[in-house]
Design a protein around this motif. Structure first.
Motif, PDB file in Angstrom:
ATOM      1  N   GLU A 397      13.497 -33.427  25.437  1.00 39.04           N
ATOM      2  CA  GLU A 397      13.741 -34.272  24.253  1.00 39.04           C
ATOM      3  C   GLU A 397      13.464 -33.501  22.966  1.00 39.04           C
ATOM      4  OE1 GLU A 397      11.223 -37.579  25.103  1.00 39.04           O
ATOM      5  OE2 GLU A 397      12.737 -38.621  26.310  1.00 39.04           O
ATOM      6  N   LYS A 398      12.424 -32.668  22.987  1.00 42.61           N
ATOM      7  CA  LYS A 398      12.114 -31.849  21.812  1.00 42.61           C
ATOM      8  C   LYS A 398      13.213 -30.818  21.569  1.00 42.61           C
ATOM      9  CE  LYS A 398       8.532 -28.860  19.830  1.00 42.61           C
ATOM     10  NZ  LYS A 398       7.216 -28.208  20.053  1.00 42.61           N
ATOM     11  N   SER A 399      13.696 -30.200  22.645  1.00 41.63           N
ATOM     12  CA  SER A 399      14.758 -29.206  22.512  1.00 41.63           C
ATOM     13  C   SER A 399      16.041 -29.820  21.972  1.00 41.63           C
ATOM     14  CB  SER A 399      15.042 -28.554  23.871  1.00 41.63           C
ATOM     15  OG  SER A 399      13.959 -27.763  24.303  1.00 41.63           O
ATOM     16  N   MET A 400      16.318 -31.063  22.331  1.00 43.38           N
ATOM     17  CA  MET A 400      17.547 -31.711  21.893  1.00 43.38           C
ATOM     18  C   MET A 400      17.600 -31.873  20.375  1.00 43.38           C
ATOM     19  SD  MET A 400      19.873 -32.097  24.128  1.00 43.38           S
ATOM     20  CE  MET A 400      20.937 -33.130  23.092  1.00 43.38           C
ATOM     21  N   GLU A 401      16.461 -31.984  19.732  1.00 43.45           N
ATOM     22  CA  GLU A 401      16.451 -32.060  18.265  1.00 43.45           C
ATOM     23  C   GLU A 401      17.040 -30.782  17.671  1.00 43.45           C
ATOM     24  OE1 GLU A 401      12.468 -32.833  17.030  1.00 43.45           O
ATOM     25  OE2 GLU A 401      12.285 -34.700  18.171  1.00 43.45           O
ATOM     26  N   HIS A 402      16.659 -29.625  18.256  1.00 46.15           N
ATOM     27  CA  HIS A 402      17.189 -28.336  17.805  1.00 46.15           C
ATOM     28  C   HIS A 402      18.658 -28.192  18.183  1.00 46.15           C
ATOM     29  CE1 HIS A 402      17.448 -24.153  16.768  1.00 46.15           C
ATOM     30  NE2 HIS A 402      17.540 -23.755  18.025  1.00 46.15           N
ATOM     31  N   ILE A 403      19.015 -28.640  19.380  1.00 50.58           N
ATOM     32  CA  ILE A 403      20.398 -28.543  19.863  1.00 50.58           C
ATOM     33  C   ILE A 403      21.341 -29.327  18.964  1.00 50.58           C
ATOM     34  CG2 ILE A 403      21.927 -29.293  21.737  1.00 50.58           C
ATOM     35  CD1 ILE A 403      19.589 -28.509  23.656  1.00 50.58           C
ATOM     36  N   ASN A 404      20.928 -30.493  18.535  1.00 48.78           N
ATOM     37  CA  ASN A 404      21.778 -31.309  17.665  1.00 48.78           C
ATOM     38  C   ASN A 404      22.098 -30.584  16.352  1.00 48.78           C
ATOM     39  OD1 ASN A 404      21.961 -33.451  19.480  1.00 48.78           O
ATOM     40  ND2 ASN A 404      20.117 -34.443  18.687  1.00 48.78           N
ATOM     41  N   LEU A 405      21.136 -29.827  15.841  1.00 46.57           N
ATOM     42  CA  LEU A 405      21.387 -29.032  14.632  1.00 46.57           C
ATOM     43  C   LEU A 405      22.386 -27.908  14.910  1.00 46.57           C
ATOM     44  CD1 LEU A 405      17.741 -28.729  13.221  1.00 46.57           C
ATOM     45  CD2 LEU A 405      19.587 -30.198  12.374  1.00 46.57           C
ATOM     46  N   LEU A 406      22.264 -27.283  16.086  1.00 49.36           N
ATOM     47  CA  LEU A 406      23.183 -26.213  16.456  1.00 49.36           C
ATOM     48  C   LEU A 406      24.613 -26.741  16.636  1.00 49.36           C
ATOM     49  CD1 LEU A 406      20.976 -24.239  19.018  1.00 49.36           C
ATOM     50  CD2 LEU A 406      21.549 -23.561  16.681  1.00 49.36           C
ATOM     51  N   GLU A 407      24.732 -27.932  17.195  1.00 48.61           N
ATOM     52  CA  GLU A 407      26.064 -28.515  17.365  1.00 48.61           C
ATOM     53  C   GLU A 407      26.707 -28.819  16.005  1.00 48.61           C
ATOM     54  OE1 GLU A 407      27.437 -28.166  20.010  1.00 48.61           O
ATOM     55  OE2 GLU A 407      26.385 -28.933  21.756  1.00 48.61           O
ATOM     56  N   ARG A 408      25.902 -29.259  15.042  1.00 47.46           N
ATOM     57  CA  ARG A 408      26.441 -29.489  13.698  1.00 47.46           C
ATOM     58  C   ARG A 408      26.906 -28.168  13.078  1.00 47.46           C
ATOM     59  NH1 ARG A 408      28.229 -34.038  13.911  1.00 47.46           N
ATOM     60  NH2 ARG A 408      28.831 -33.681  11.734  1.00 47.46           N
ATOM     61  N   GLN A 409      26.202 -27.083  13.398  1.00 43.14           N
ATOM     62  CA  GLN A 409      26.628 -25.770  12.897  1.00 43.14           C
ATOM     63  C   GLN A 409      27.982 -25.385  13.499  1.00 43.14           C
ATOM     64  OE1 GLN A 409      23.960 -22.537  13.766  1.00 43.14           O
ATOM     65  NE2 GLN A 409      25.182 -21.046  12.638  1.00 43.14           N
ATOM     66  N   THR A 410      28.169 -25.670  14.798  1.00 42.90           N
ATOM     67  CA  THR A 410      29.456 -25.393  15.426  1.00 42.90           C
ATOM     68  C   THR A 410      30.574 -26.141  14.720  1.00 42.90           C
ATOM     69  OG1 THR A 410      28.405 -25.072  17.600  1.00 42.90           O
ATOM     70  CG2 THR A 410      30.770 -25.504  17.575  1.00 42.90           C
ATOM     71  N   ILE A 411      30.358 -27.408  14.436  1.00 42.70           N
ATOM     72  CA  ILE A 411      31.360 -28.214  13.734  1.00 42.70           C
ATOM     73  C   ILE A 411      31.684 -27.602  12.378  1.00 42.70           C
ATOM     74  CG2 ILE A 411      31.744 -30.446  12.595  1.00 42.70           C
ATOM     75  CD1 ILE A 411      30.223 -31.744  14.918  1.00 42.70           C
ATOM     76  N   SER A 412      30.651 -27.169  11.677  1.00 42.79           N
ATOM     77  CA  SER A 412      30.855 -26.576  10.349  1.00 42.79           C
ATOM     78  C   SER A 412      31.670 -25.290  10.434  1.00 42.79           C
ATOM     79  CB  SER A 412      29.489 -26.301   9.705  1.00 42.79           C
ATOM     80  OG  SER A 412      29.634 -25.689   8.444  1.00 42.79           O
ATOM     81  N   LEU A 413      31.380 -24.438  11.414  1.00 41.46           N
ATOM     82  CA  LEU A 413      32.105 -23.179  11.577  1.00 41.46           C
ATOM     83  C   LEU A 413      33.574 -23.427  11.928  1.00 41.46           C
ATOM     84  CD1 LEU A 413      29.400 -21.167  13.559  1.00 41.46           C
ATOM     85  CD2 LEU A 413      30.250 -20.601  11.278  1.00 41.46           C
ATOM     86  N   LEU A 414      33.816 -24.353  12.853  1.00 44.40           N
ATOM     87  CA  LEU A 414      35.192 -24.664  13.231  1.00 44.40           C
ATOM     88  C   LEU A 414      35.967 -25.255  12.061  1.00 44.40           C
ATOM     89  CD1 LEU A 414      34.731 -26.237  16.797  1.00 44.40           C
ATOM     90  CD2 LEU A 414      35.500 -23.934  16.235  1.00 44.40           C
ATOM     91  N   LYS A 415      35.333 -26.166  11.362  1.00 45.35           N
ATOM     92  CA  LYS A 415      35.997 -26.828  10.231  1.00 45.35           C
ATOM     93  C   LYS A 415      36.372 -25.807   9.151  1.00 45.35           C
ATOM     94  CE  LYS A 415      35.194 -30.476   6.821  1.00 45.35           C
ATOM     95  NZ  LYS A 415      34.210 -31.482   6.330  1.00 45.35           N
ATOM     96  N   GLU A 416      35.468 -24.890   8.855  1.00 50.37           N
ATOM     97  CA  GLU A 416      35.740 -23.872   7.844  1.00 50.37           C
ATOM     98  C   GLU A 416      36.948 -23.021   8.222  1.00 50.37           C
ATOM     99  OE1 GLU A 416      33.473 -20.048   5.743  1.00 50.37           O
ATOM    100  OE2 GLU A 416      32.376 -21.393   7.068  1.00 50.37           O
ATOM    101  N   GLN A 417      37.028 -22.637   9.508  1.00 50.06           N
ATOM    102  CA  GLN A 417      38.139 -21.805   9.953  1.00 50.06           C
ATOM    103  C   GLN A 417      39.445 -22.580   9.963  1.00 50.06           C
ATOM    104  OE1 GLN A 417      37.809 -18.452  10.520  1.00 50.06           O
ATOM    105  NE2 GLN A 417      40.028 -18.495  10.549  1.00 50.06           N
ATOM    106  N   ILE A 418      39.381 -23.850  10.369  1.00 42.80           N
ATOM    107  CA  ILE A 418      40.585 -24.694  10.386  1.00 42.80           C
ATOM    108  C   ILE A 418      41.148 -24.869   8.977  1.00 42.80           C
ATOM    109  CG2 ILE A 418      41.343 -27.071  10.743  1.00 42.80           C
ATOM    110  CD1 ILE A 418      39.514 -27.067  13.273  1.00 42.80           C
ATOM    111  N   VAL A 419      40.298 -25.096   8.018  1.00 44.15           N
ATOM    112  CA  VAL A 419      40.738 -25.281   6.637  1.00 44.15           C
ATOM    113  C   VAL A 419      41.424 -24.012   6.127  1.00 44.15           C
ATOM    114  CG1 VAL A 419      39.913 -25.607   4.268  1.00 44.15           C
ATOM    115  CG2 VAL A 419      39.062 -27.080   6.085  1.00 44.15           C
ATOM    116  N   LYS A 420      40.970 -22.841   6.547  1.00 43.18           N
ATOM    117  CA  LYS A 420      41.588 -21.580   6.116  1.00 43.18           C
ATOM    118  C   LYS A 420      43.048 -21.478   6.569  1.00 43.18           C
ATOM    119  CE  LYS A 420      37.437 -18.652   6.038  1.00 43.18           C
ATOM    120  NZ  LYS A 420      36.758 -17.501   6.700  1.00 43.18           N
ATOM    121  N   CYS A 421      43.362 -22.189   7.664  1.00 47.38           N
ATOM    122  CA  CYS A 421      44.725 -22.099   8.184  1.00 47.38           C
ATOM    123  C   CYS A 421      45.670 -23.015   7.429  1.00 47.38           C
ATOM    124  CB  CYS A 421      44.731 -22.460   9.667  1.00 47.38           C
ATOM    125  SG  CYS A 421      43.893 -21.239  10.687  1.00 47.38           S
TER     126      CYS A 421
END
Length: 421
Positions: A397-421
């Motif tokens: 449960e403690k690790s999932m708090e960190h994982i949720n932040l990492l997943e938001r980072q993935t969304i941000s990276l994908l979104k940035e690249q998609i917008v470039k296209c």
């Protein structure tokens, strides 16, 4: 191959045009629930990005011949219109020989490839390596190079494991694909560091997409109420065991492997089940791949008190089932991710560094190492983890708090690249 006019009218697009995203290495029509978990999670994430951008994506999945039933199940579960998800067979194309000598057979697929604005490749999470043999590696690597060098389209290498590459030529080919990629994301620190050894490409580290796979909680997990159970109370503790048809000596899964376990996997599983039954735990076998079910059926014949759960048809349903257990022990990494991310005390039984790298990155140390530890050592370690399962649940449960932040980072990276296209 274009969508009809009535559907195109509802697609506002980015910068005034619609967007078609090509998907590689993330199948819909597959008996491996782990591979499907990645596909479902990726499309759920992309749908969130599309909603945020005020557009609608069309998905071309280059996995082989599509199965309308499985596409229907995916779209129904994720709330995606079926006309936005299409499947094409890339394999005659990525071989290059097929492209040169059988153009009439690959024209449709090649035309679909050219229609895509960008591509996202997950390589089934761990198959951008040669641990499953050169043939699997080359099929996956050639698809990447086709997109990058022939089509000259942007390719995002989504969160996955990179390597190991035991063959020097495979490492060189992997380097070419990584260097050409528009964005490279590793799902663990070990993969990122590994890539740094042979390329200067910037690699972002997030985590496995399947942690965010949607599911319906059964509400039956009892880990918070049974903390120090006596033997007579163990039957109130539900233990799910995911046995692997890949690791069994019977080799019920035909995938070639280039690794050797120090643990006798069959002996470990049988000794573990005997101990669980004698201690009166409530034990079920949970298959995650068709070969797991076949292996589980053989195991259940030896242990009549063990329940064999039927094979599920989609990863959201099996994750919902897994969420009902108190303890989950698994050799399929995405089965353990399903347990971990649904609040179950999880004991991954690792056969490759993909496990160690992923769980080390989220600071979860409770792993059984089948590669490097003996059968007896792993059996005793598993027993210890089972007895301390409440501690494992709290750590997850403690690790999932960190994982949720990492997943938001993935969304941000994908979104940035998609917008470039």
């Amino acid at each position: 191959m274009n969508l009809d006019n009535s559907f195109n009218a509802m697609v506002t697009g980015i910068n005034g045009h619609s967007m078609t995203i090509g998907i590689l290495g993330a199948p819909i029509n597959n008996g491996n629930m782990g591979c499907l978990a990645l596909t479902y999670s990726l499309l759920a994430m992309l749908e969130e990005i599309a909603n945020d951008l005020g557009t609608v994506f069309t998905y071309y999945n280059f996995e082989g011949v599509g199965d309308p039933t499985k596409t229907h199940i995916l779209c129904r579960n994720l709330g995606i219109e079926e006309e936005r998800v299409k499947s094409f067979n890339i394999y005659p194309v990525e071989s290059f020989l097929g492209l040169c000598h059988r153009p009439h057979k690959v024209f449709g697929t090649f035309s679909a490839l050219k229609e895509c604005d960008l591509f996202i490749d997950l390589t089934q999470g761990d198959s951008f390596a040669d641990i499953y043999g050169d043939s699997v590696f080359n099929k996956n690597a050639n698809g990447k190079l086709l997109v990058e060098k022939v089509l000259k389209k942007p390719l995002i290498l989504g969160p996955q494991t990179y390597g190991p590459y035991q063959n020097k030529k495979n490492k060189e080919k992997a380097k070419r694909a990584i260097d050409k990629a528009a964005l490279v994301i590793a799902r663990d620190e070990a993969s990122m560091q590994y890539v740094k050894y042979f390329t200067d490409k910037e690699v972002y580290t997030t985590t496995d997409l399947a942690f965010i796979l949607p599911y319906k909680s059964g509400g039956l997990n009892r880990s918070t109420t049974v903390e120090h159970a006596t033997t007579s109370e163990h039957f109130n503790i539900a233990v799910g065991v995911n046995v692997s048809g890949l690791l069994s000596k019977n080799k019920l899964e035909t995938t070639p492997t280039e690794f050797h376990l120090k643990t006798d996997y069959d002996a470990y599983i049988e000794a573990l089940l005997s101990w669980l039954i004698n201690a009166d735990y409530n034990v079920s076998i949970i298959p995650h791949v068709v070969a797991d079910y076949e292996y589980g059926r053989l195991i259940a014949e030896k242990f009549p008190r063990v329940k064999l759960v039927e094979m599920y048809q989609n990863p959201m349903d099996i994750k919902s089932k897994i969420s009902e257990f108190d303890i989950f022990i698994g050799a399929r990494m995405h089965a353990t991710i399903g347990a971990f991310s649904s609040g179950v005390a999880t004991i991954p039984t690792a056969y490759s560094r993909k496990f160690n790298g992923l769980y080390e990155s989220v600071e979860y140390p409770y792993i059984v190492d089948l590669l490097n530890s003996s059968t007896e050592e792993n059996l005793e370690m598993t027993k210890m983890y089972i007895k301390d399962y409440v501690k494992l649940k709290v750590a997850a449960e403690k690790s999932m708090e960190h994982i949720n932040l990492l997943e938001r980072q993935t969304i941000s990276l994908l979104k940035e690249q998609i917008v470039k296209c």
